[in-house]
Design a protein around this motif. Structure first.
Motif, PDB file in Angstrom:
ATOM      1  N   ASN A  36       0.993  -1.222  -0.255  1.00  0.00           N
ATOM      2  CA  ASN A  36       0.157  -0.187  -0.044  1.00  0.00           C
ATOM      3  C   ASN A  36       0.854   1.207   0.021  1.00  0.00           C
ATOM      4  N   GLU A  37       1.548   1.486  -1.015  1.00  0.00           N
ATOM      5  CA  GLU A  37       2.534   2.541  -1.202  1.00  0.00           C
ATOM      6  C   GLU A  37       2.155   3.497  -2.242  1.00  0.00           C
ATOM      7  N   ALA A  38       0.846   3.505  -2.633  1.00  0.00           N
ATOM      8  CA  ALA A  38       0.513   4.264  -3.852  1.00  0.00           C
ATOM      9  C   ALA A  38       0.524   6.016  -3.730  1.00  0.00           C
ATOM     10  N   ALA A  42       4.890   6.758  -6.926  1.00  0.00           N
ATOM     11  CA  ALA A  42       5.444   7.431  -8.360  1.00  0.00           C
ATOM     12  C   ALA A  42       6.330   8.193  -8.180  1.00  0.00           C
ATOM     13  N   GLU A  43       6.690   9.050  -7.093  1.00  0.00           N
ATOM     14  CA  GLU A  43       7.791   9.763  -7.059  1.00  0.00           C
ATOM     15  C   GLU A  43       9.226   8.926  -7.118  1.00  0.00           C
ATOM     16  N   TRP A  44       8.877   7.947  -6.039  1.00  0.00           N
ATOM     17  CA  TRP A  44      10.275   6.993  -5.927  1.00  0.00           C
ATOM     18  C   TRP A  44      10.632   6.609  -7.242  1.00  0.00           C
ATOM     19  N   VAL A  45       9.890   5.906  -7.965  1.00  0.00           N
ATOM     20  CA  VAL A  45      10.078   5.441  -9.335  1.00  0.00           C
ATOM     21  C   VAL A  45      10.552   6.607 -10.396  1.00  0.00           C
ATOM     22  N   HIS A  46       9.855   7.715 -10.479  1.00  0.00           N
ATOM     23  CA  HIS A  46      10.524   8.649 -11.241  1.00  0.00           C
ATOM     24  C   HIS A  46      12.061   9.220 -10.966  1.00  0.00           C
ATOM     25  N   GLY A  66      -4.030   0.012  -5.137  1.00  0.00           N
ATOM     26  CA  GLY A  66      -3.749   0.193  -6.352  1.00  0.00           C
ATOM     27  C   GLY A  66      -2.167   0.299  -6.686  1.00  0.00           C
ATOM     28  N   THR A  67      -1.402  -0.056  -5.553  1.00  0.00           N
ATOM     29  CA  THR A  67       0.065   0.295  -5.880  1.00  0.00           C
ATOM     30  C   THR A  67       0.321  -0.651  -7.248  1.00  0.00           C
ATOM     31  N   GLN A  68      -0.049  -1.933  -7.533  1.00  0.00           N
ATOM     32  CA  GLN A  68       0.477  -2.518  -8.641  1.00  0.00           C
ATOM     33  C   GLN A  68       0.089  -2.039  -9.719  1.00  0.00           C
TER      34      GLN A  68
END
Length: 303
Positions: A36-38, A42-46, A66-68
């Motif tokens: 549950n990191e939604a 996104a910031e971590w990935v970018h 919706g994390t996945q």
């Protein structure tokens, strides 16, 4: 007390036979366990895409927010592997709890490690900040040739935010603990970047690699034993810094405590631990704008 009682022992280390390197292996992969990191993933990935991470291995502990789906929108298929990873297990004979994160680390190395020069094992509230060069690989050039790099936590607290502020996490939190190697319990620790094809022992915060056994290096390439990395002489953040955004805002911290943690059945114990860590971080905190300056220099879009 719950089934995952902290009174039970918890397995800490696993020994493995390293995977063979595969033809053309290159680049750095990140492996992380998530649930549950939604709100922040996104910031971590970018950010980590911008600093050259080739592939993300995400071990998902039953996320329901919706994390996945978000990860699948953010990353192309060739850069993302999601593995369902609900692991509530104990050894029947001894009652020892099996550490799902340690098992996940070993699984990632054994099944995927042969494709990469290095793998980083971090959480999604931790960010690899190059201090030299523009990518993690460039920042690690000073440690090239050594298979085991240990990076101390640089622990960020609330930075005075009572509620979640608008805008990116990395731009809003700039106050961290002054001493990354403080002796305060639970405040000082390490995460590692390793050559997966040399790993013979796995745990969450330390590895053993061939042929050096328990030796590791800092980001400048200076060698120490695993116990020696706790000494002030080990500390370096001149090339690569690990930022750990531990609490975020006070409201988010309180929500974190309310959720609890699997291995602390007693909420009061967990609450004392978490708020004690934040107090230690924020006592004598120093401003650290290295991340803000790096993002501005690179023009990284965080969302």
């Amino acid at each position: 007390m719950g089934w995952f009682s902290s009174a039970k022992p918890l397995t800490r280390k696993l020994t493995i036979e390293p995977p063979a390197p595969r033809p053309g292996r290159h680049g750095i992969a990140i492996m992380a366990c998530v649930k549950n990191e939604a709100p922040y993933i996104a910031e971590w990935v970018h950010f980590h895409r911008a600093v050259g991470i080739r592939h993300f291995y995400i071990y998902d502990d039953g996320s329901s927010d919706g994390t996945q789906a978000l990860l699948s929108e953010l990353l192309p298929a060739e850069a993302l592997t999601i593995i369902p990873w609900i692991t509530r297990m104990a050894d029947e004979a001894s009652g020892t709890l099996l550490n799902g994160q340690t098992i996940a680390f070993a699984h990632a190395i054994l099944n995927f490690g042969g494709n990469y020069s290095r793998m980083a094992f971090i959480d999604v509230d931790e960010f690899l900040l190059p201090k030299q060069g523009d990518t993690v690989e460039q920042a690690l050039e000073g440690a090239s040739g050594f298979p085991n790099v240990s990076l101390p936590w640089h622990m960020f607290g609330t930075s005075g935010h009572k509620v979640k502020p608008d805008g990116p996490l990395l731009l809003n939190y700039t106050m961290r603990g002054a001493d990354p190697l403080t002796r305060e319990a639970n405040v000082s620790n390490f995460k590692c970047i390793v050559d997966p094809c040399e790993v013979v022992e796995v745990s969450v915060h330390q590895f053993q690699t061939r042929p050096h056994g328990d030796r590791t290096v800092n980001d400048a390439g200076q060698q120490f034993t695993r116990s020696g990395r706790k000494s002030p002489a080990f500390y370096s953040n001149s090339f690569l810094q690990l930022n750990h955004y531990y609490s975020k805002s006070l409201a988010e911290l309180e929500a974190k405590v309310a959720r609890g943690w699997s291995y602390d059945a007693e909420r009061s114990k967990y609450e004392r631990k978490v708020f004690g860590i934040v107090e230690a971080i924020e006592t004598g905190a120093v401003e650290d704008r290295a991340m803000v300056d790096f993002i501005a220099r690179r023009g990284i879009a965080l969302g």
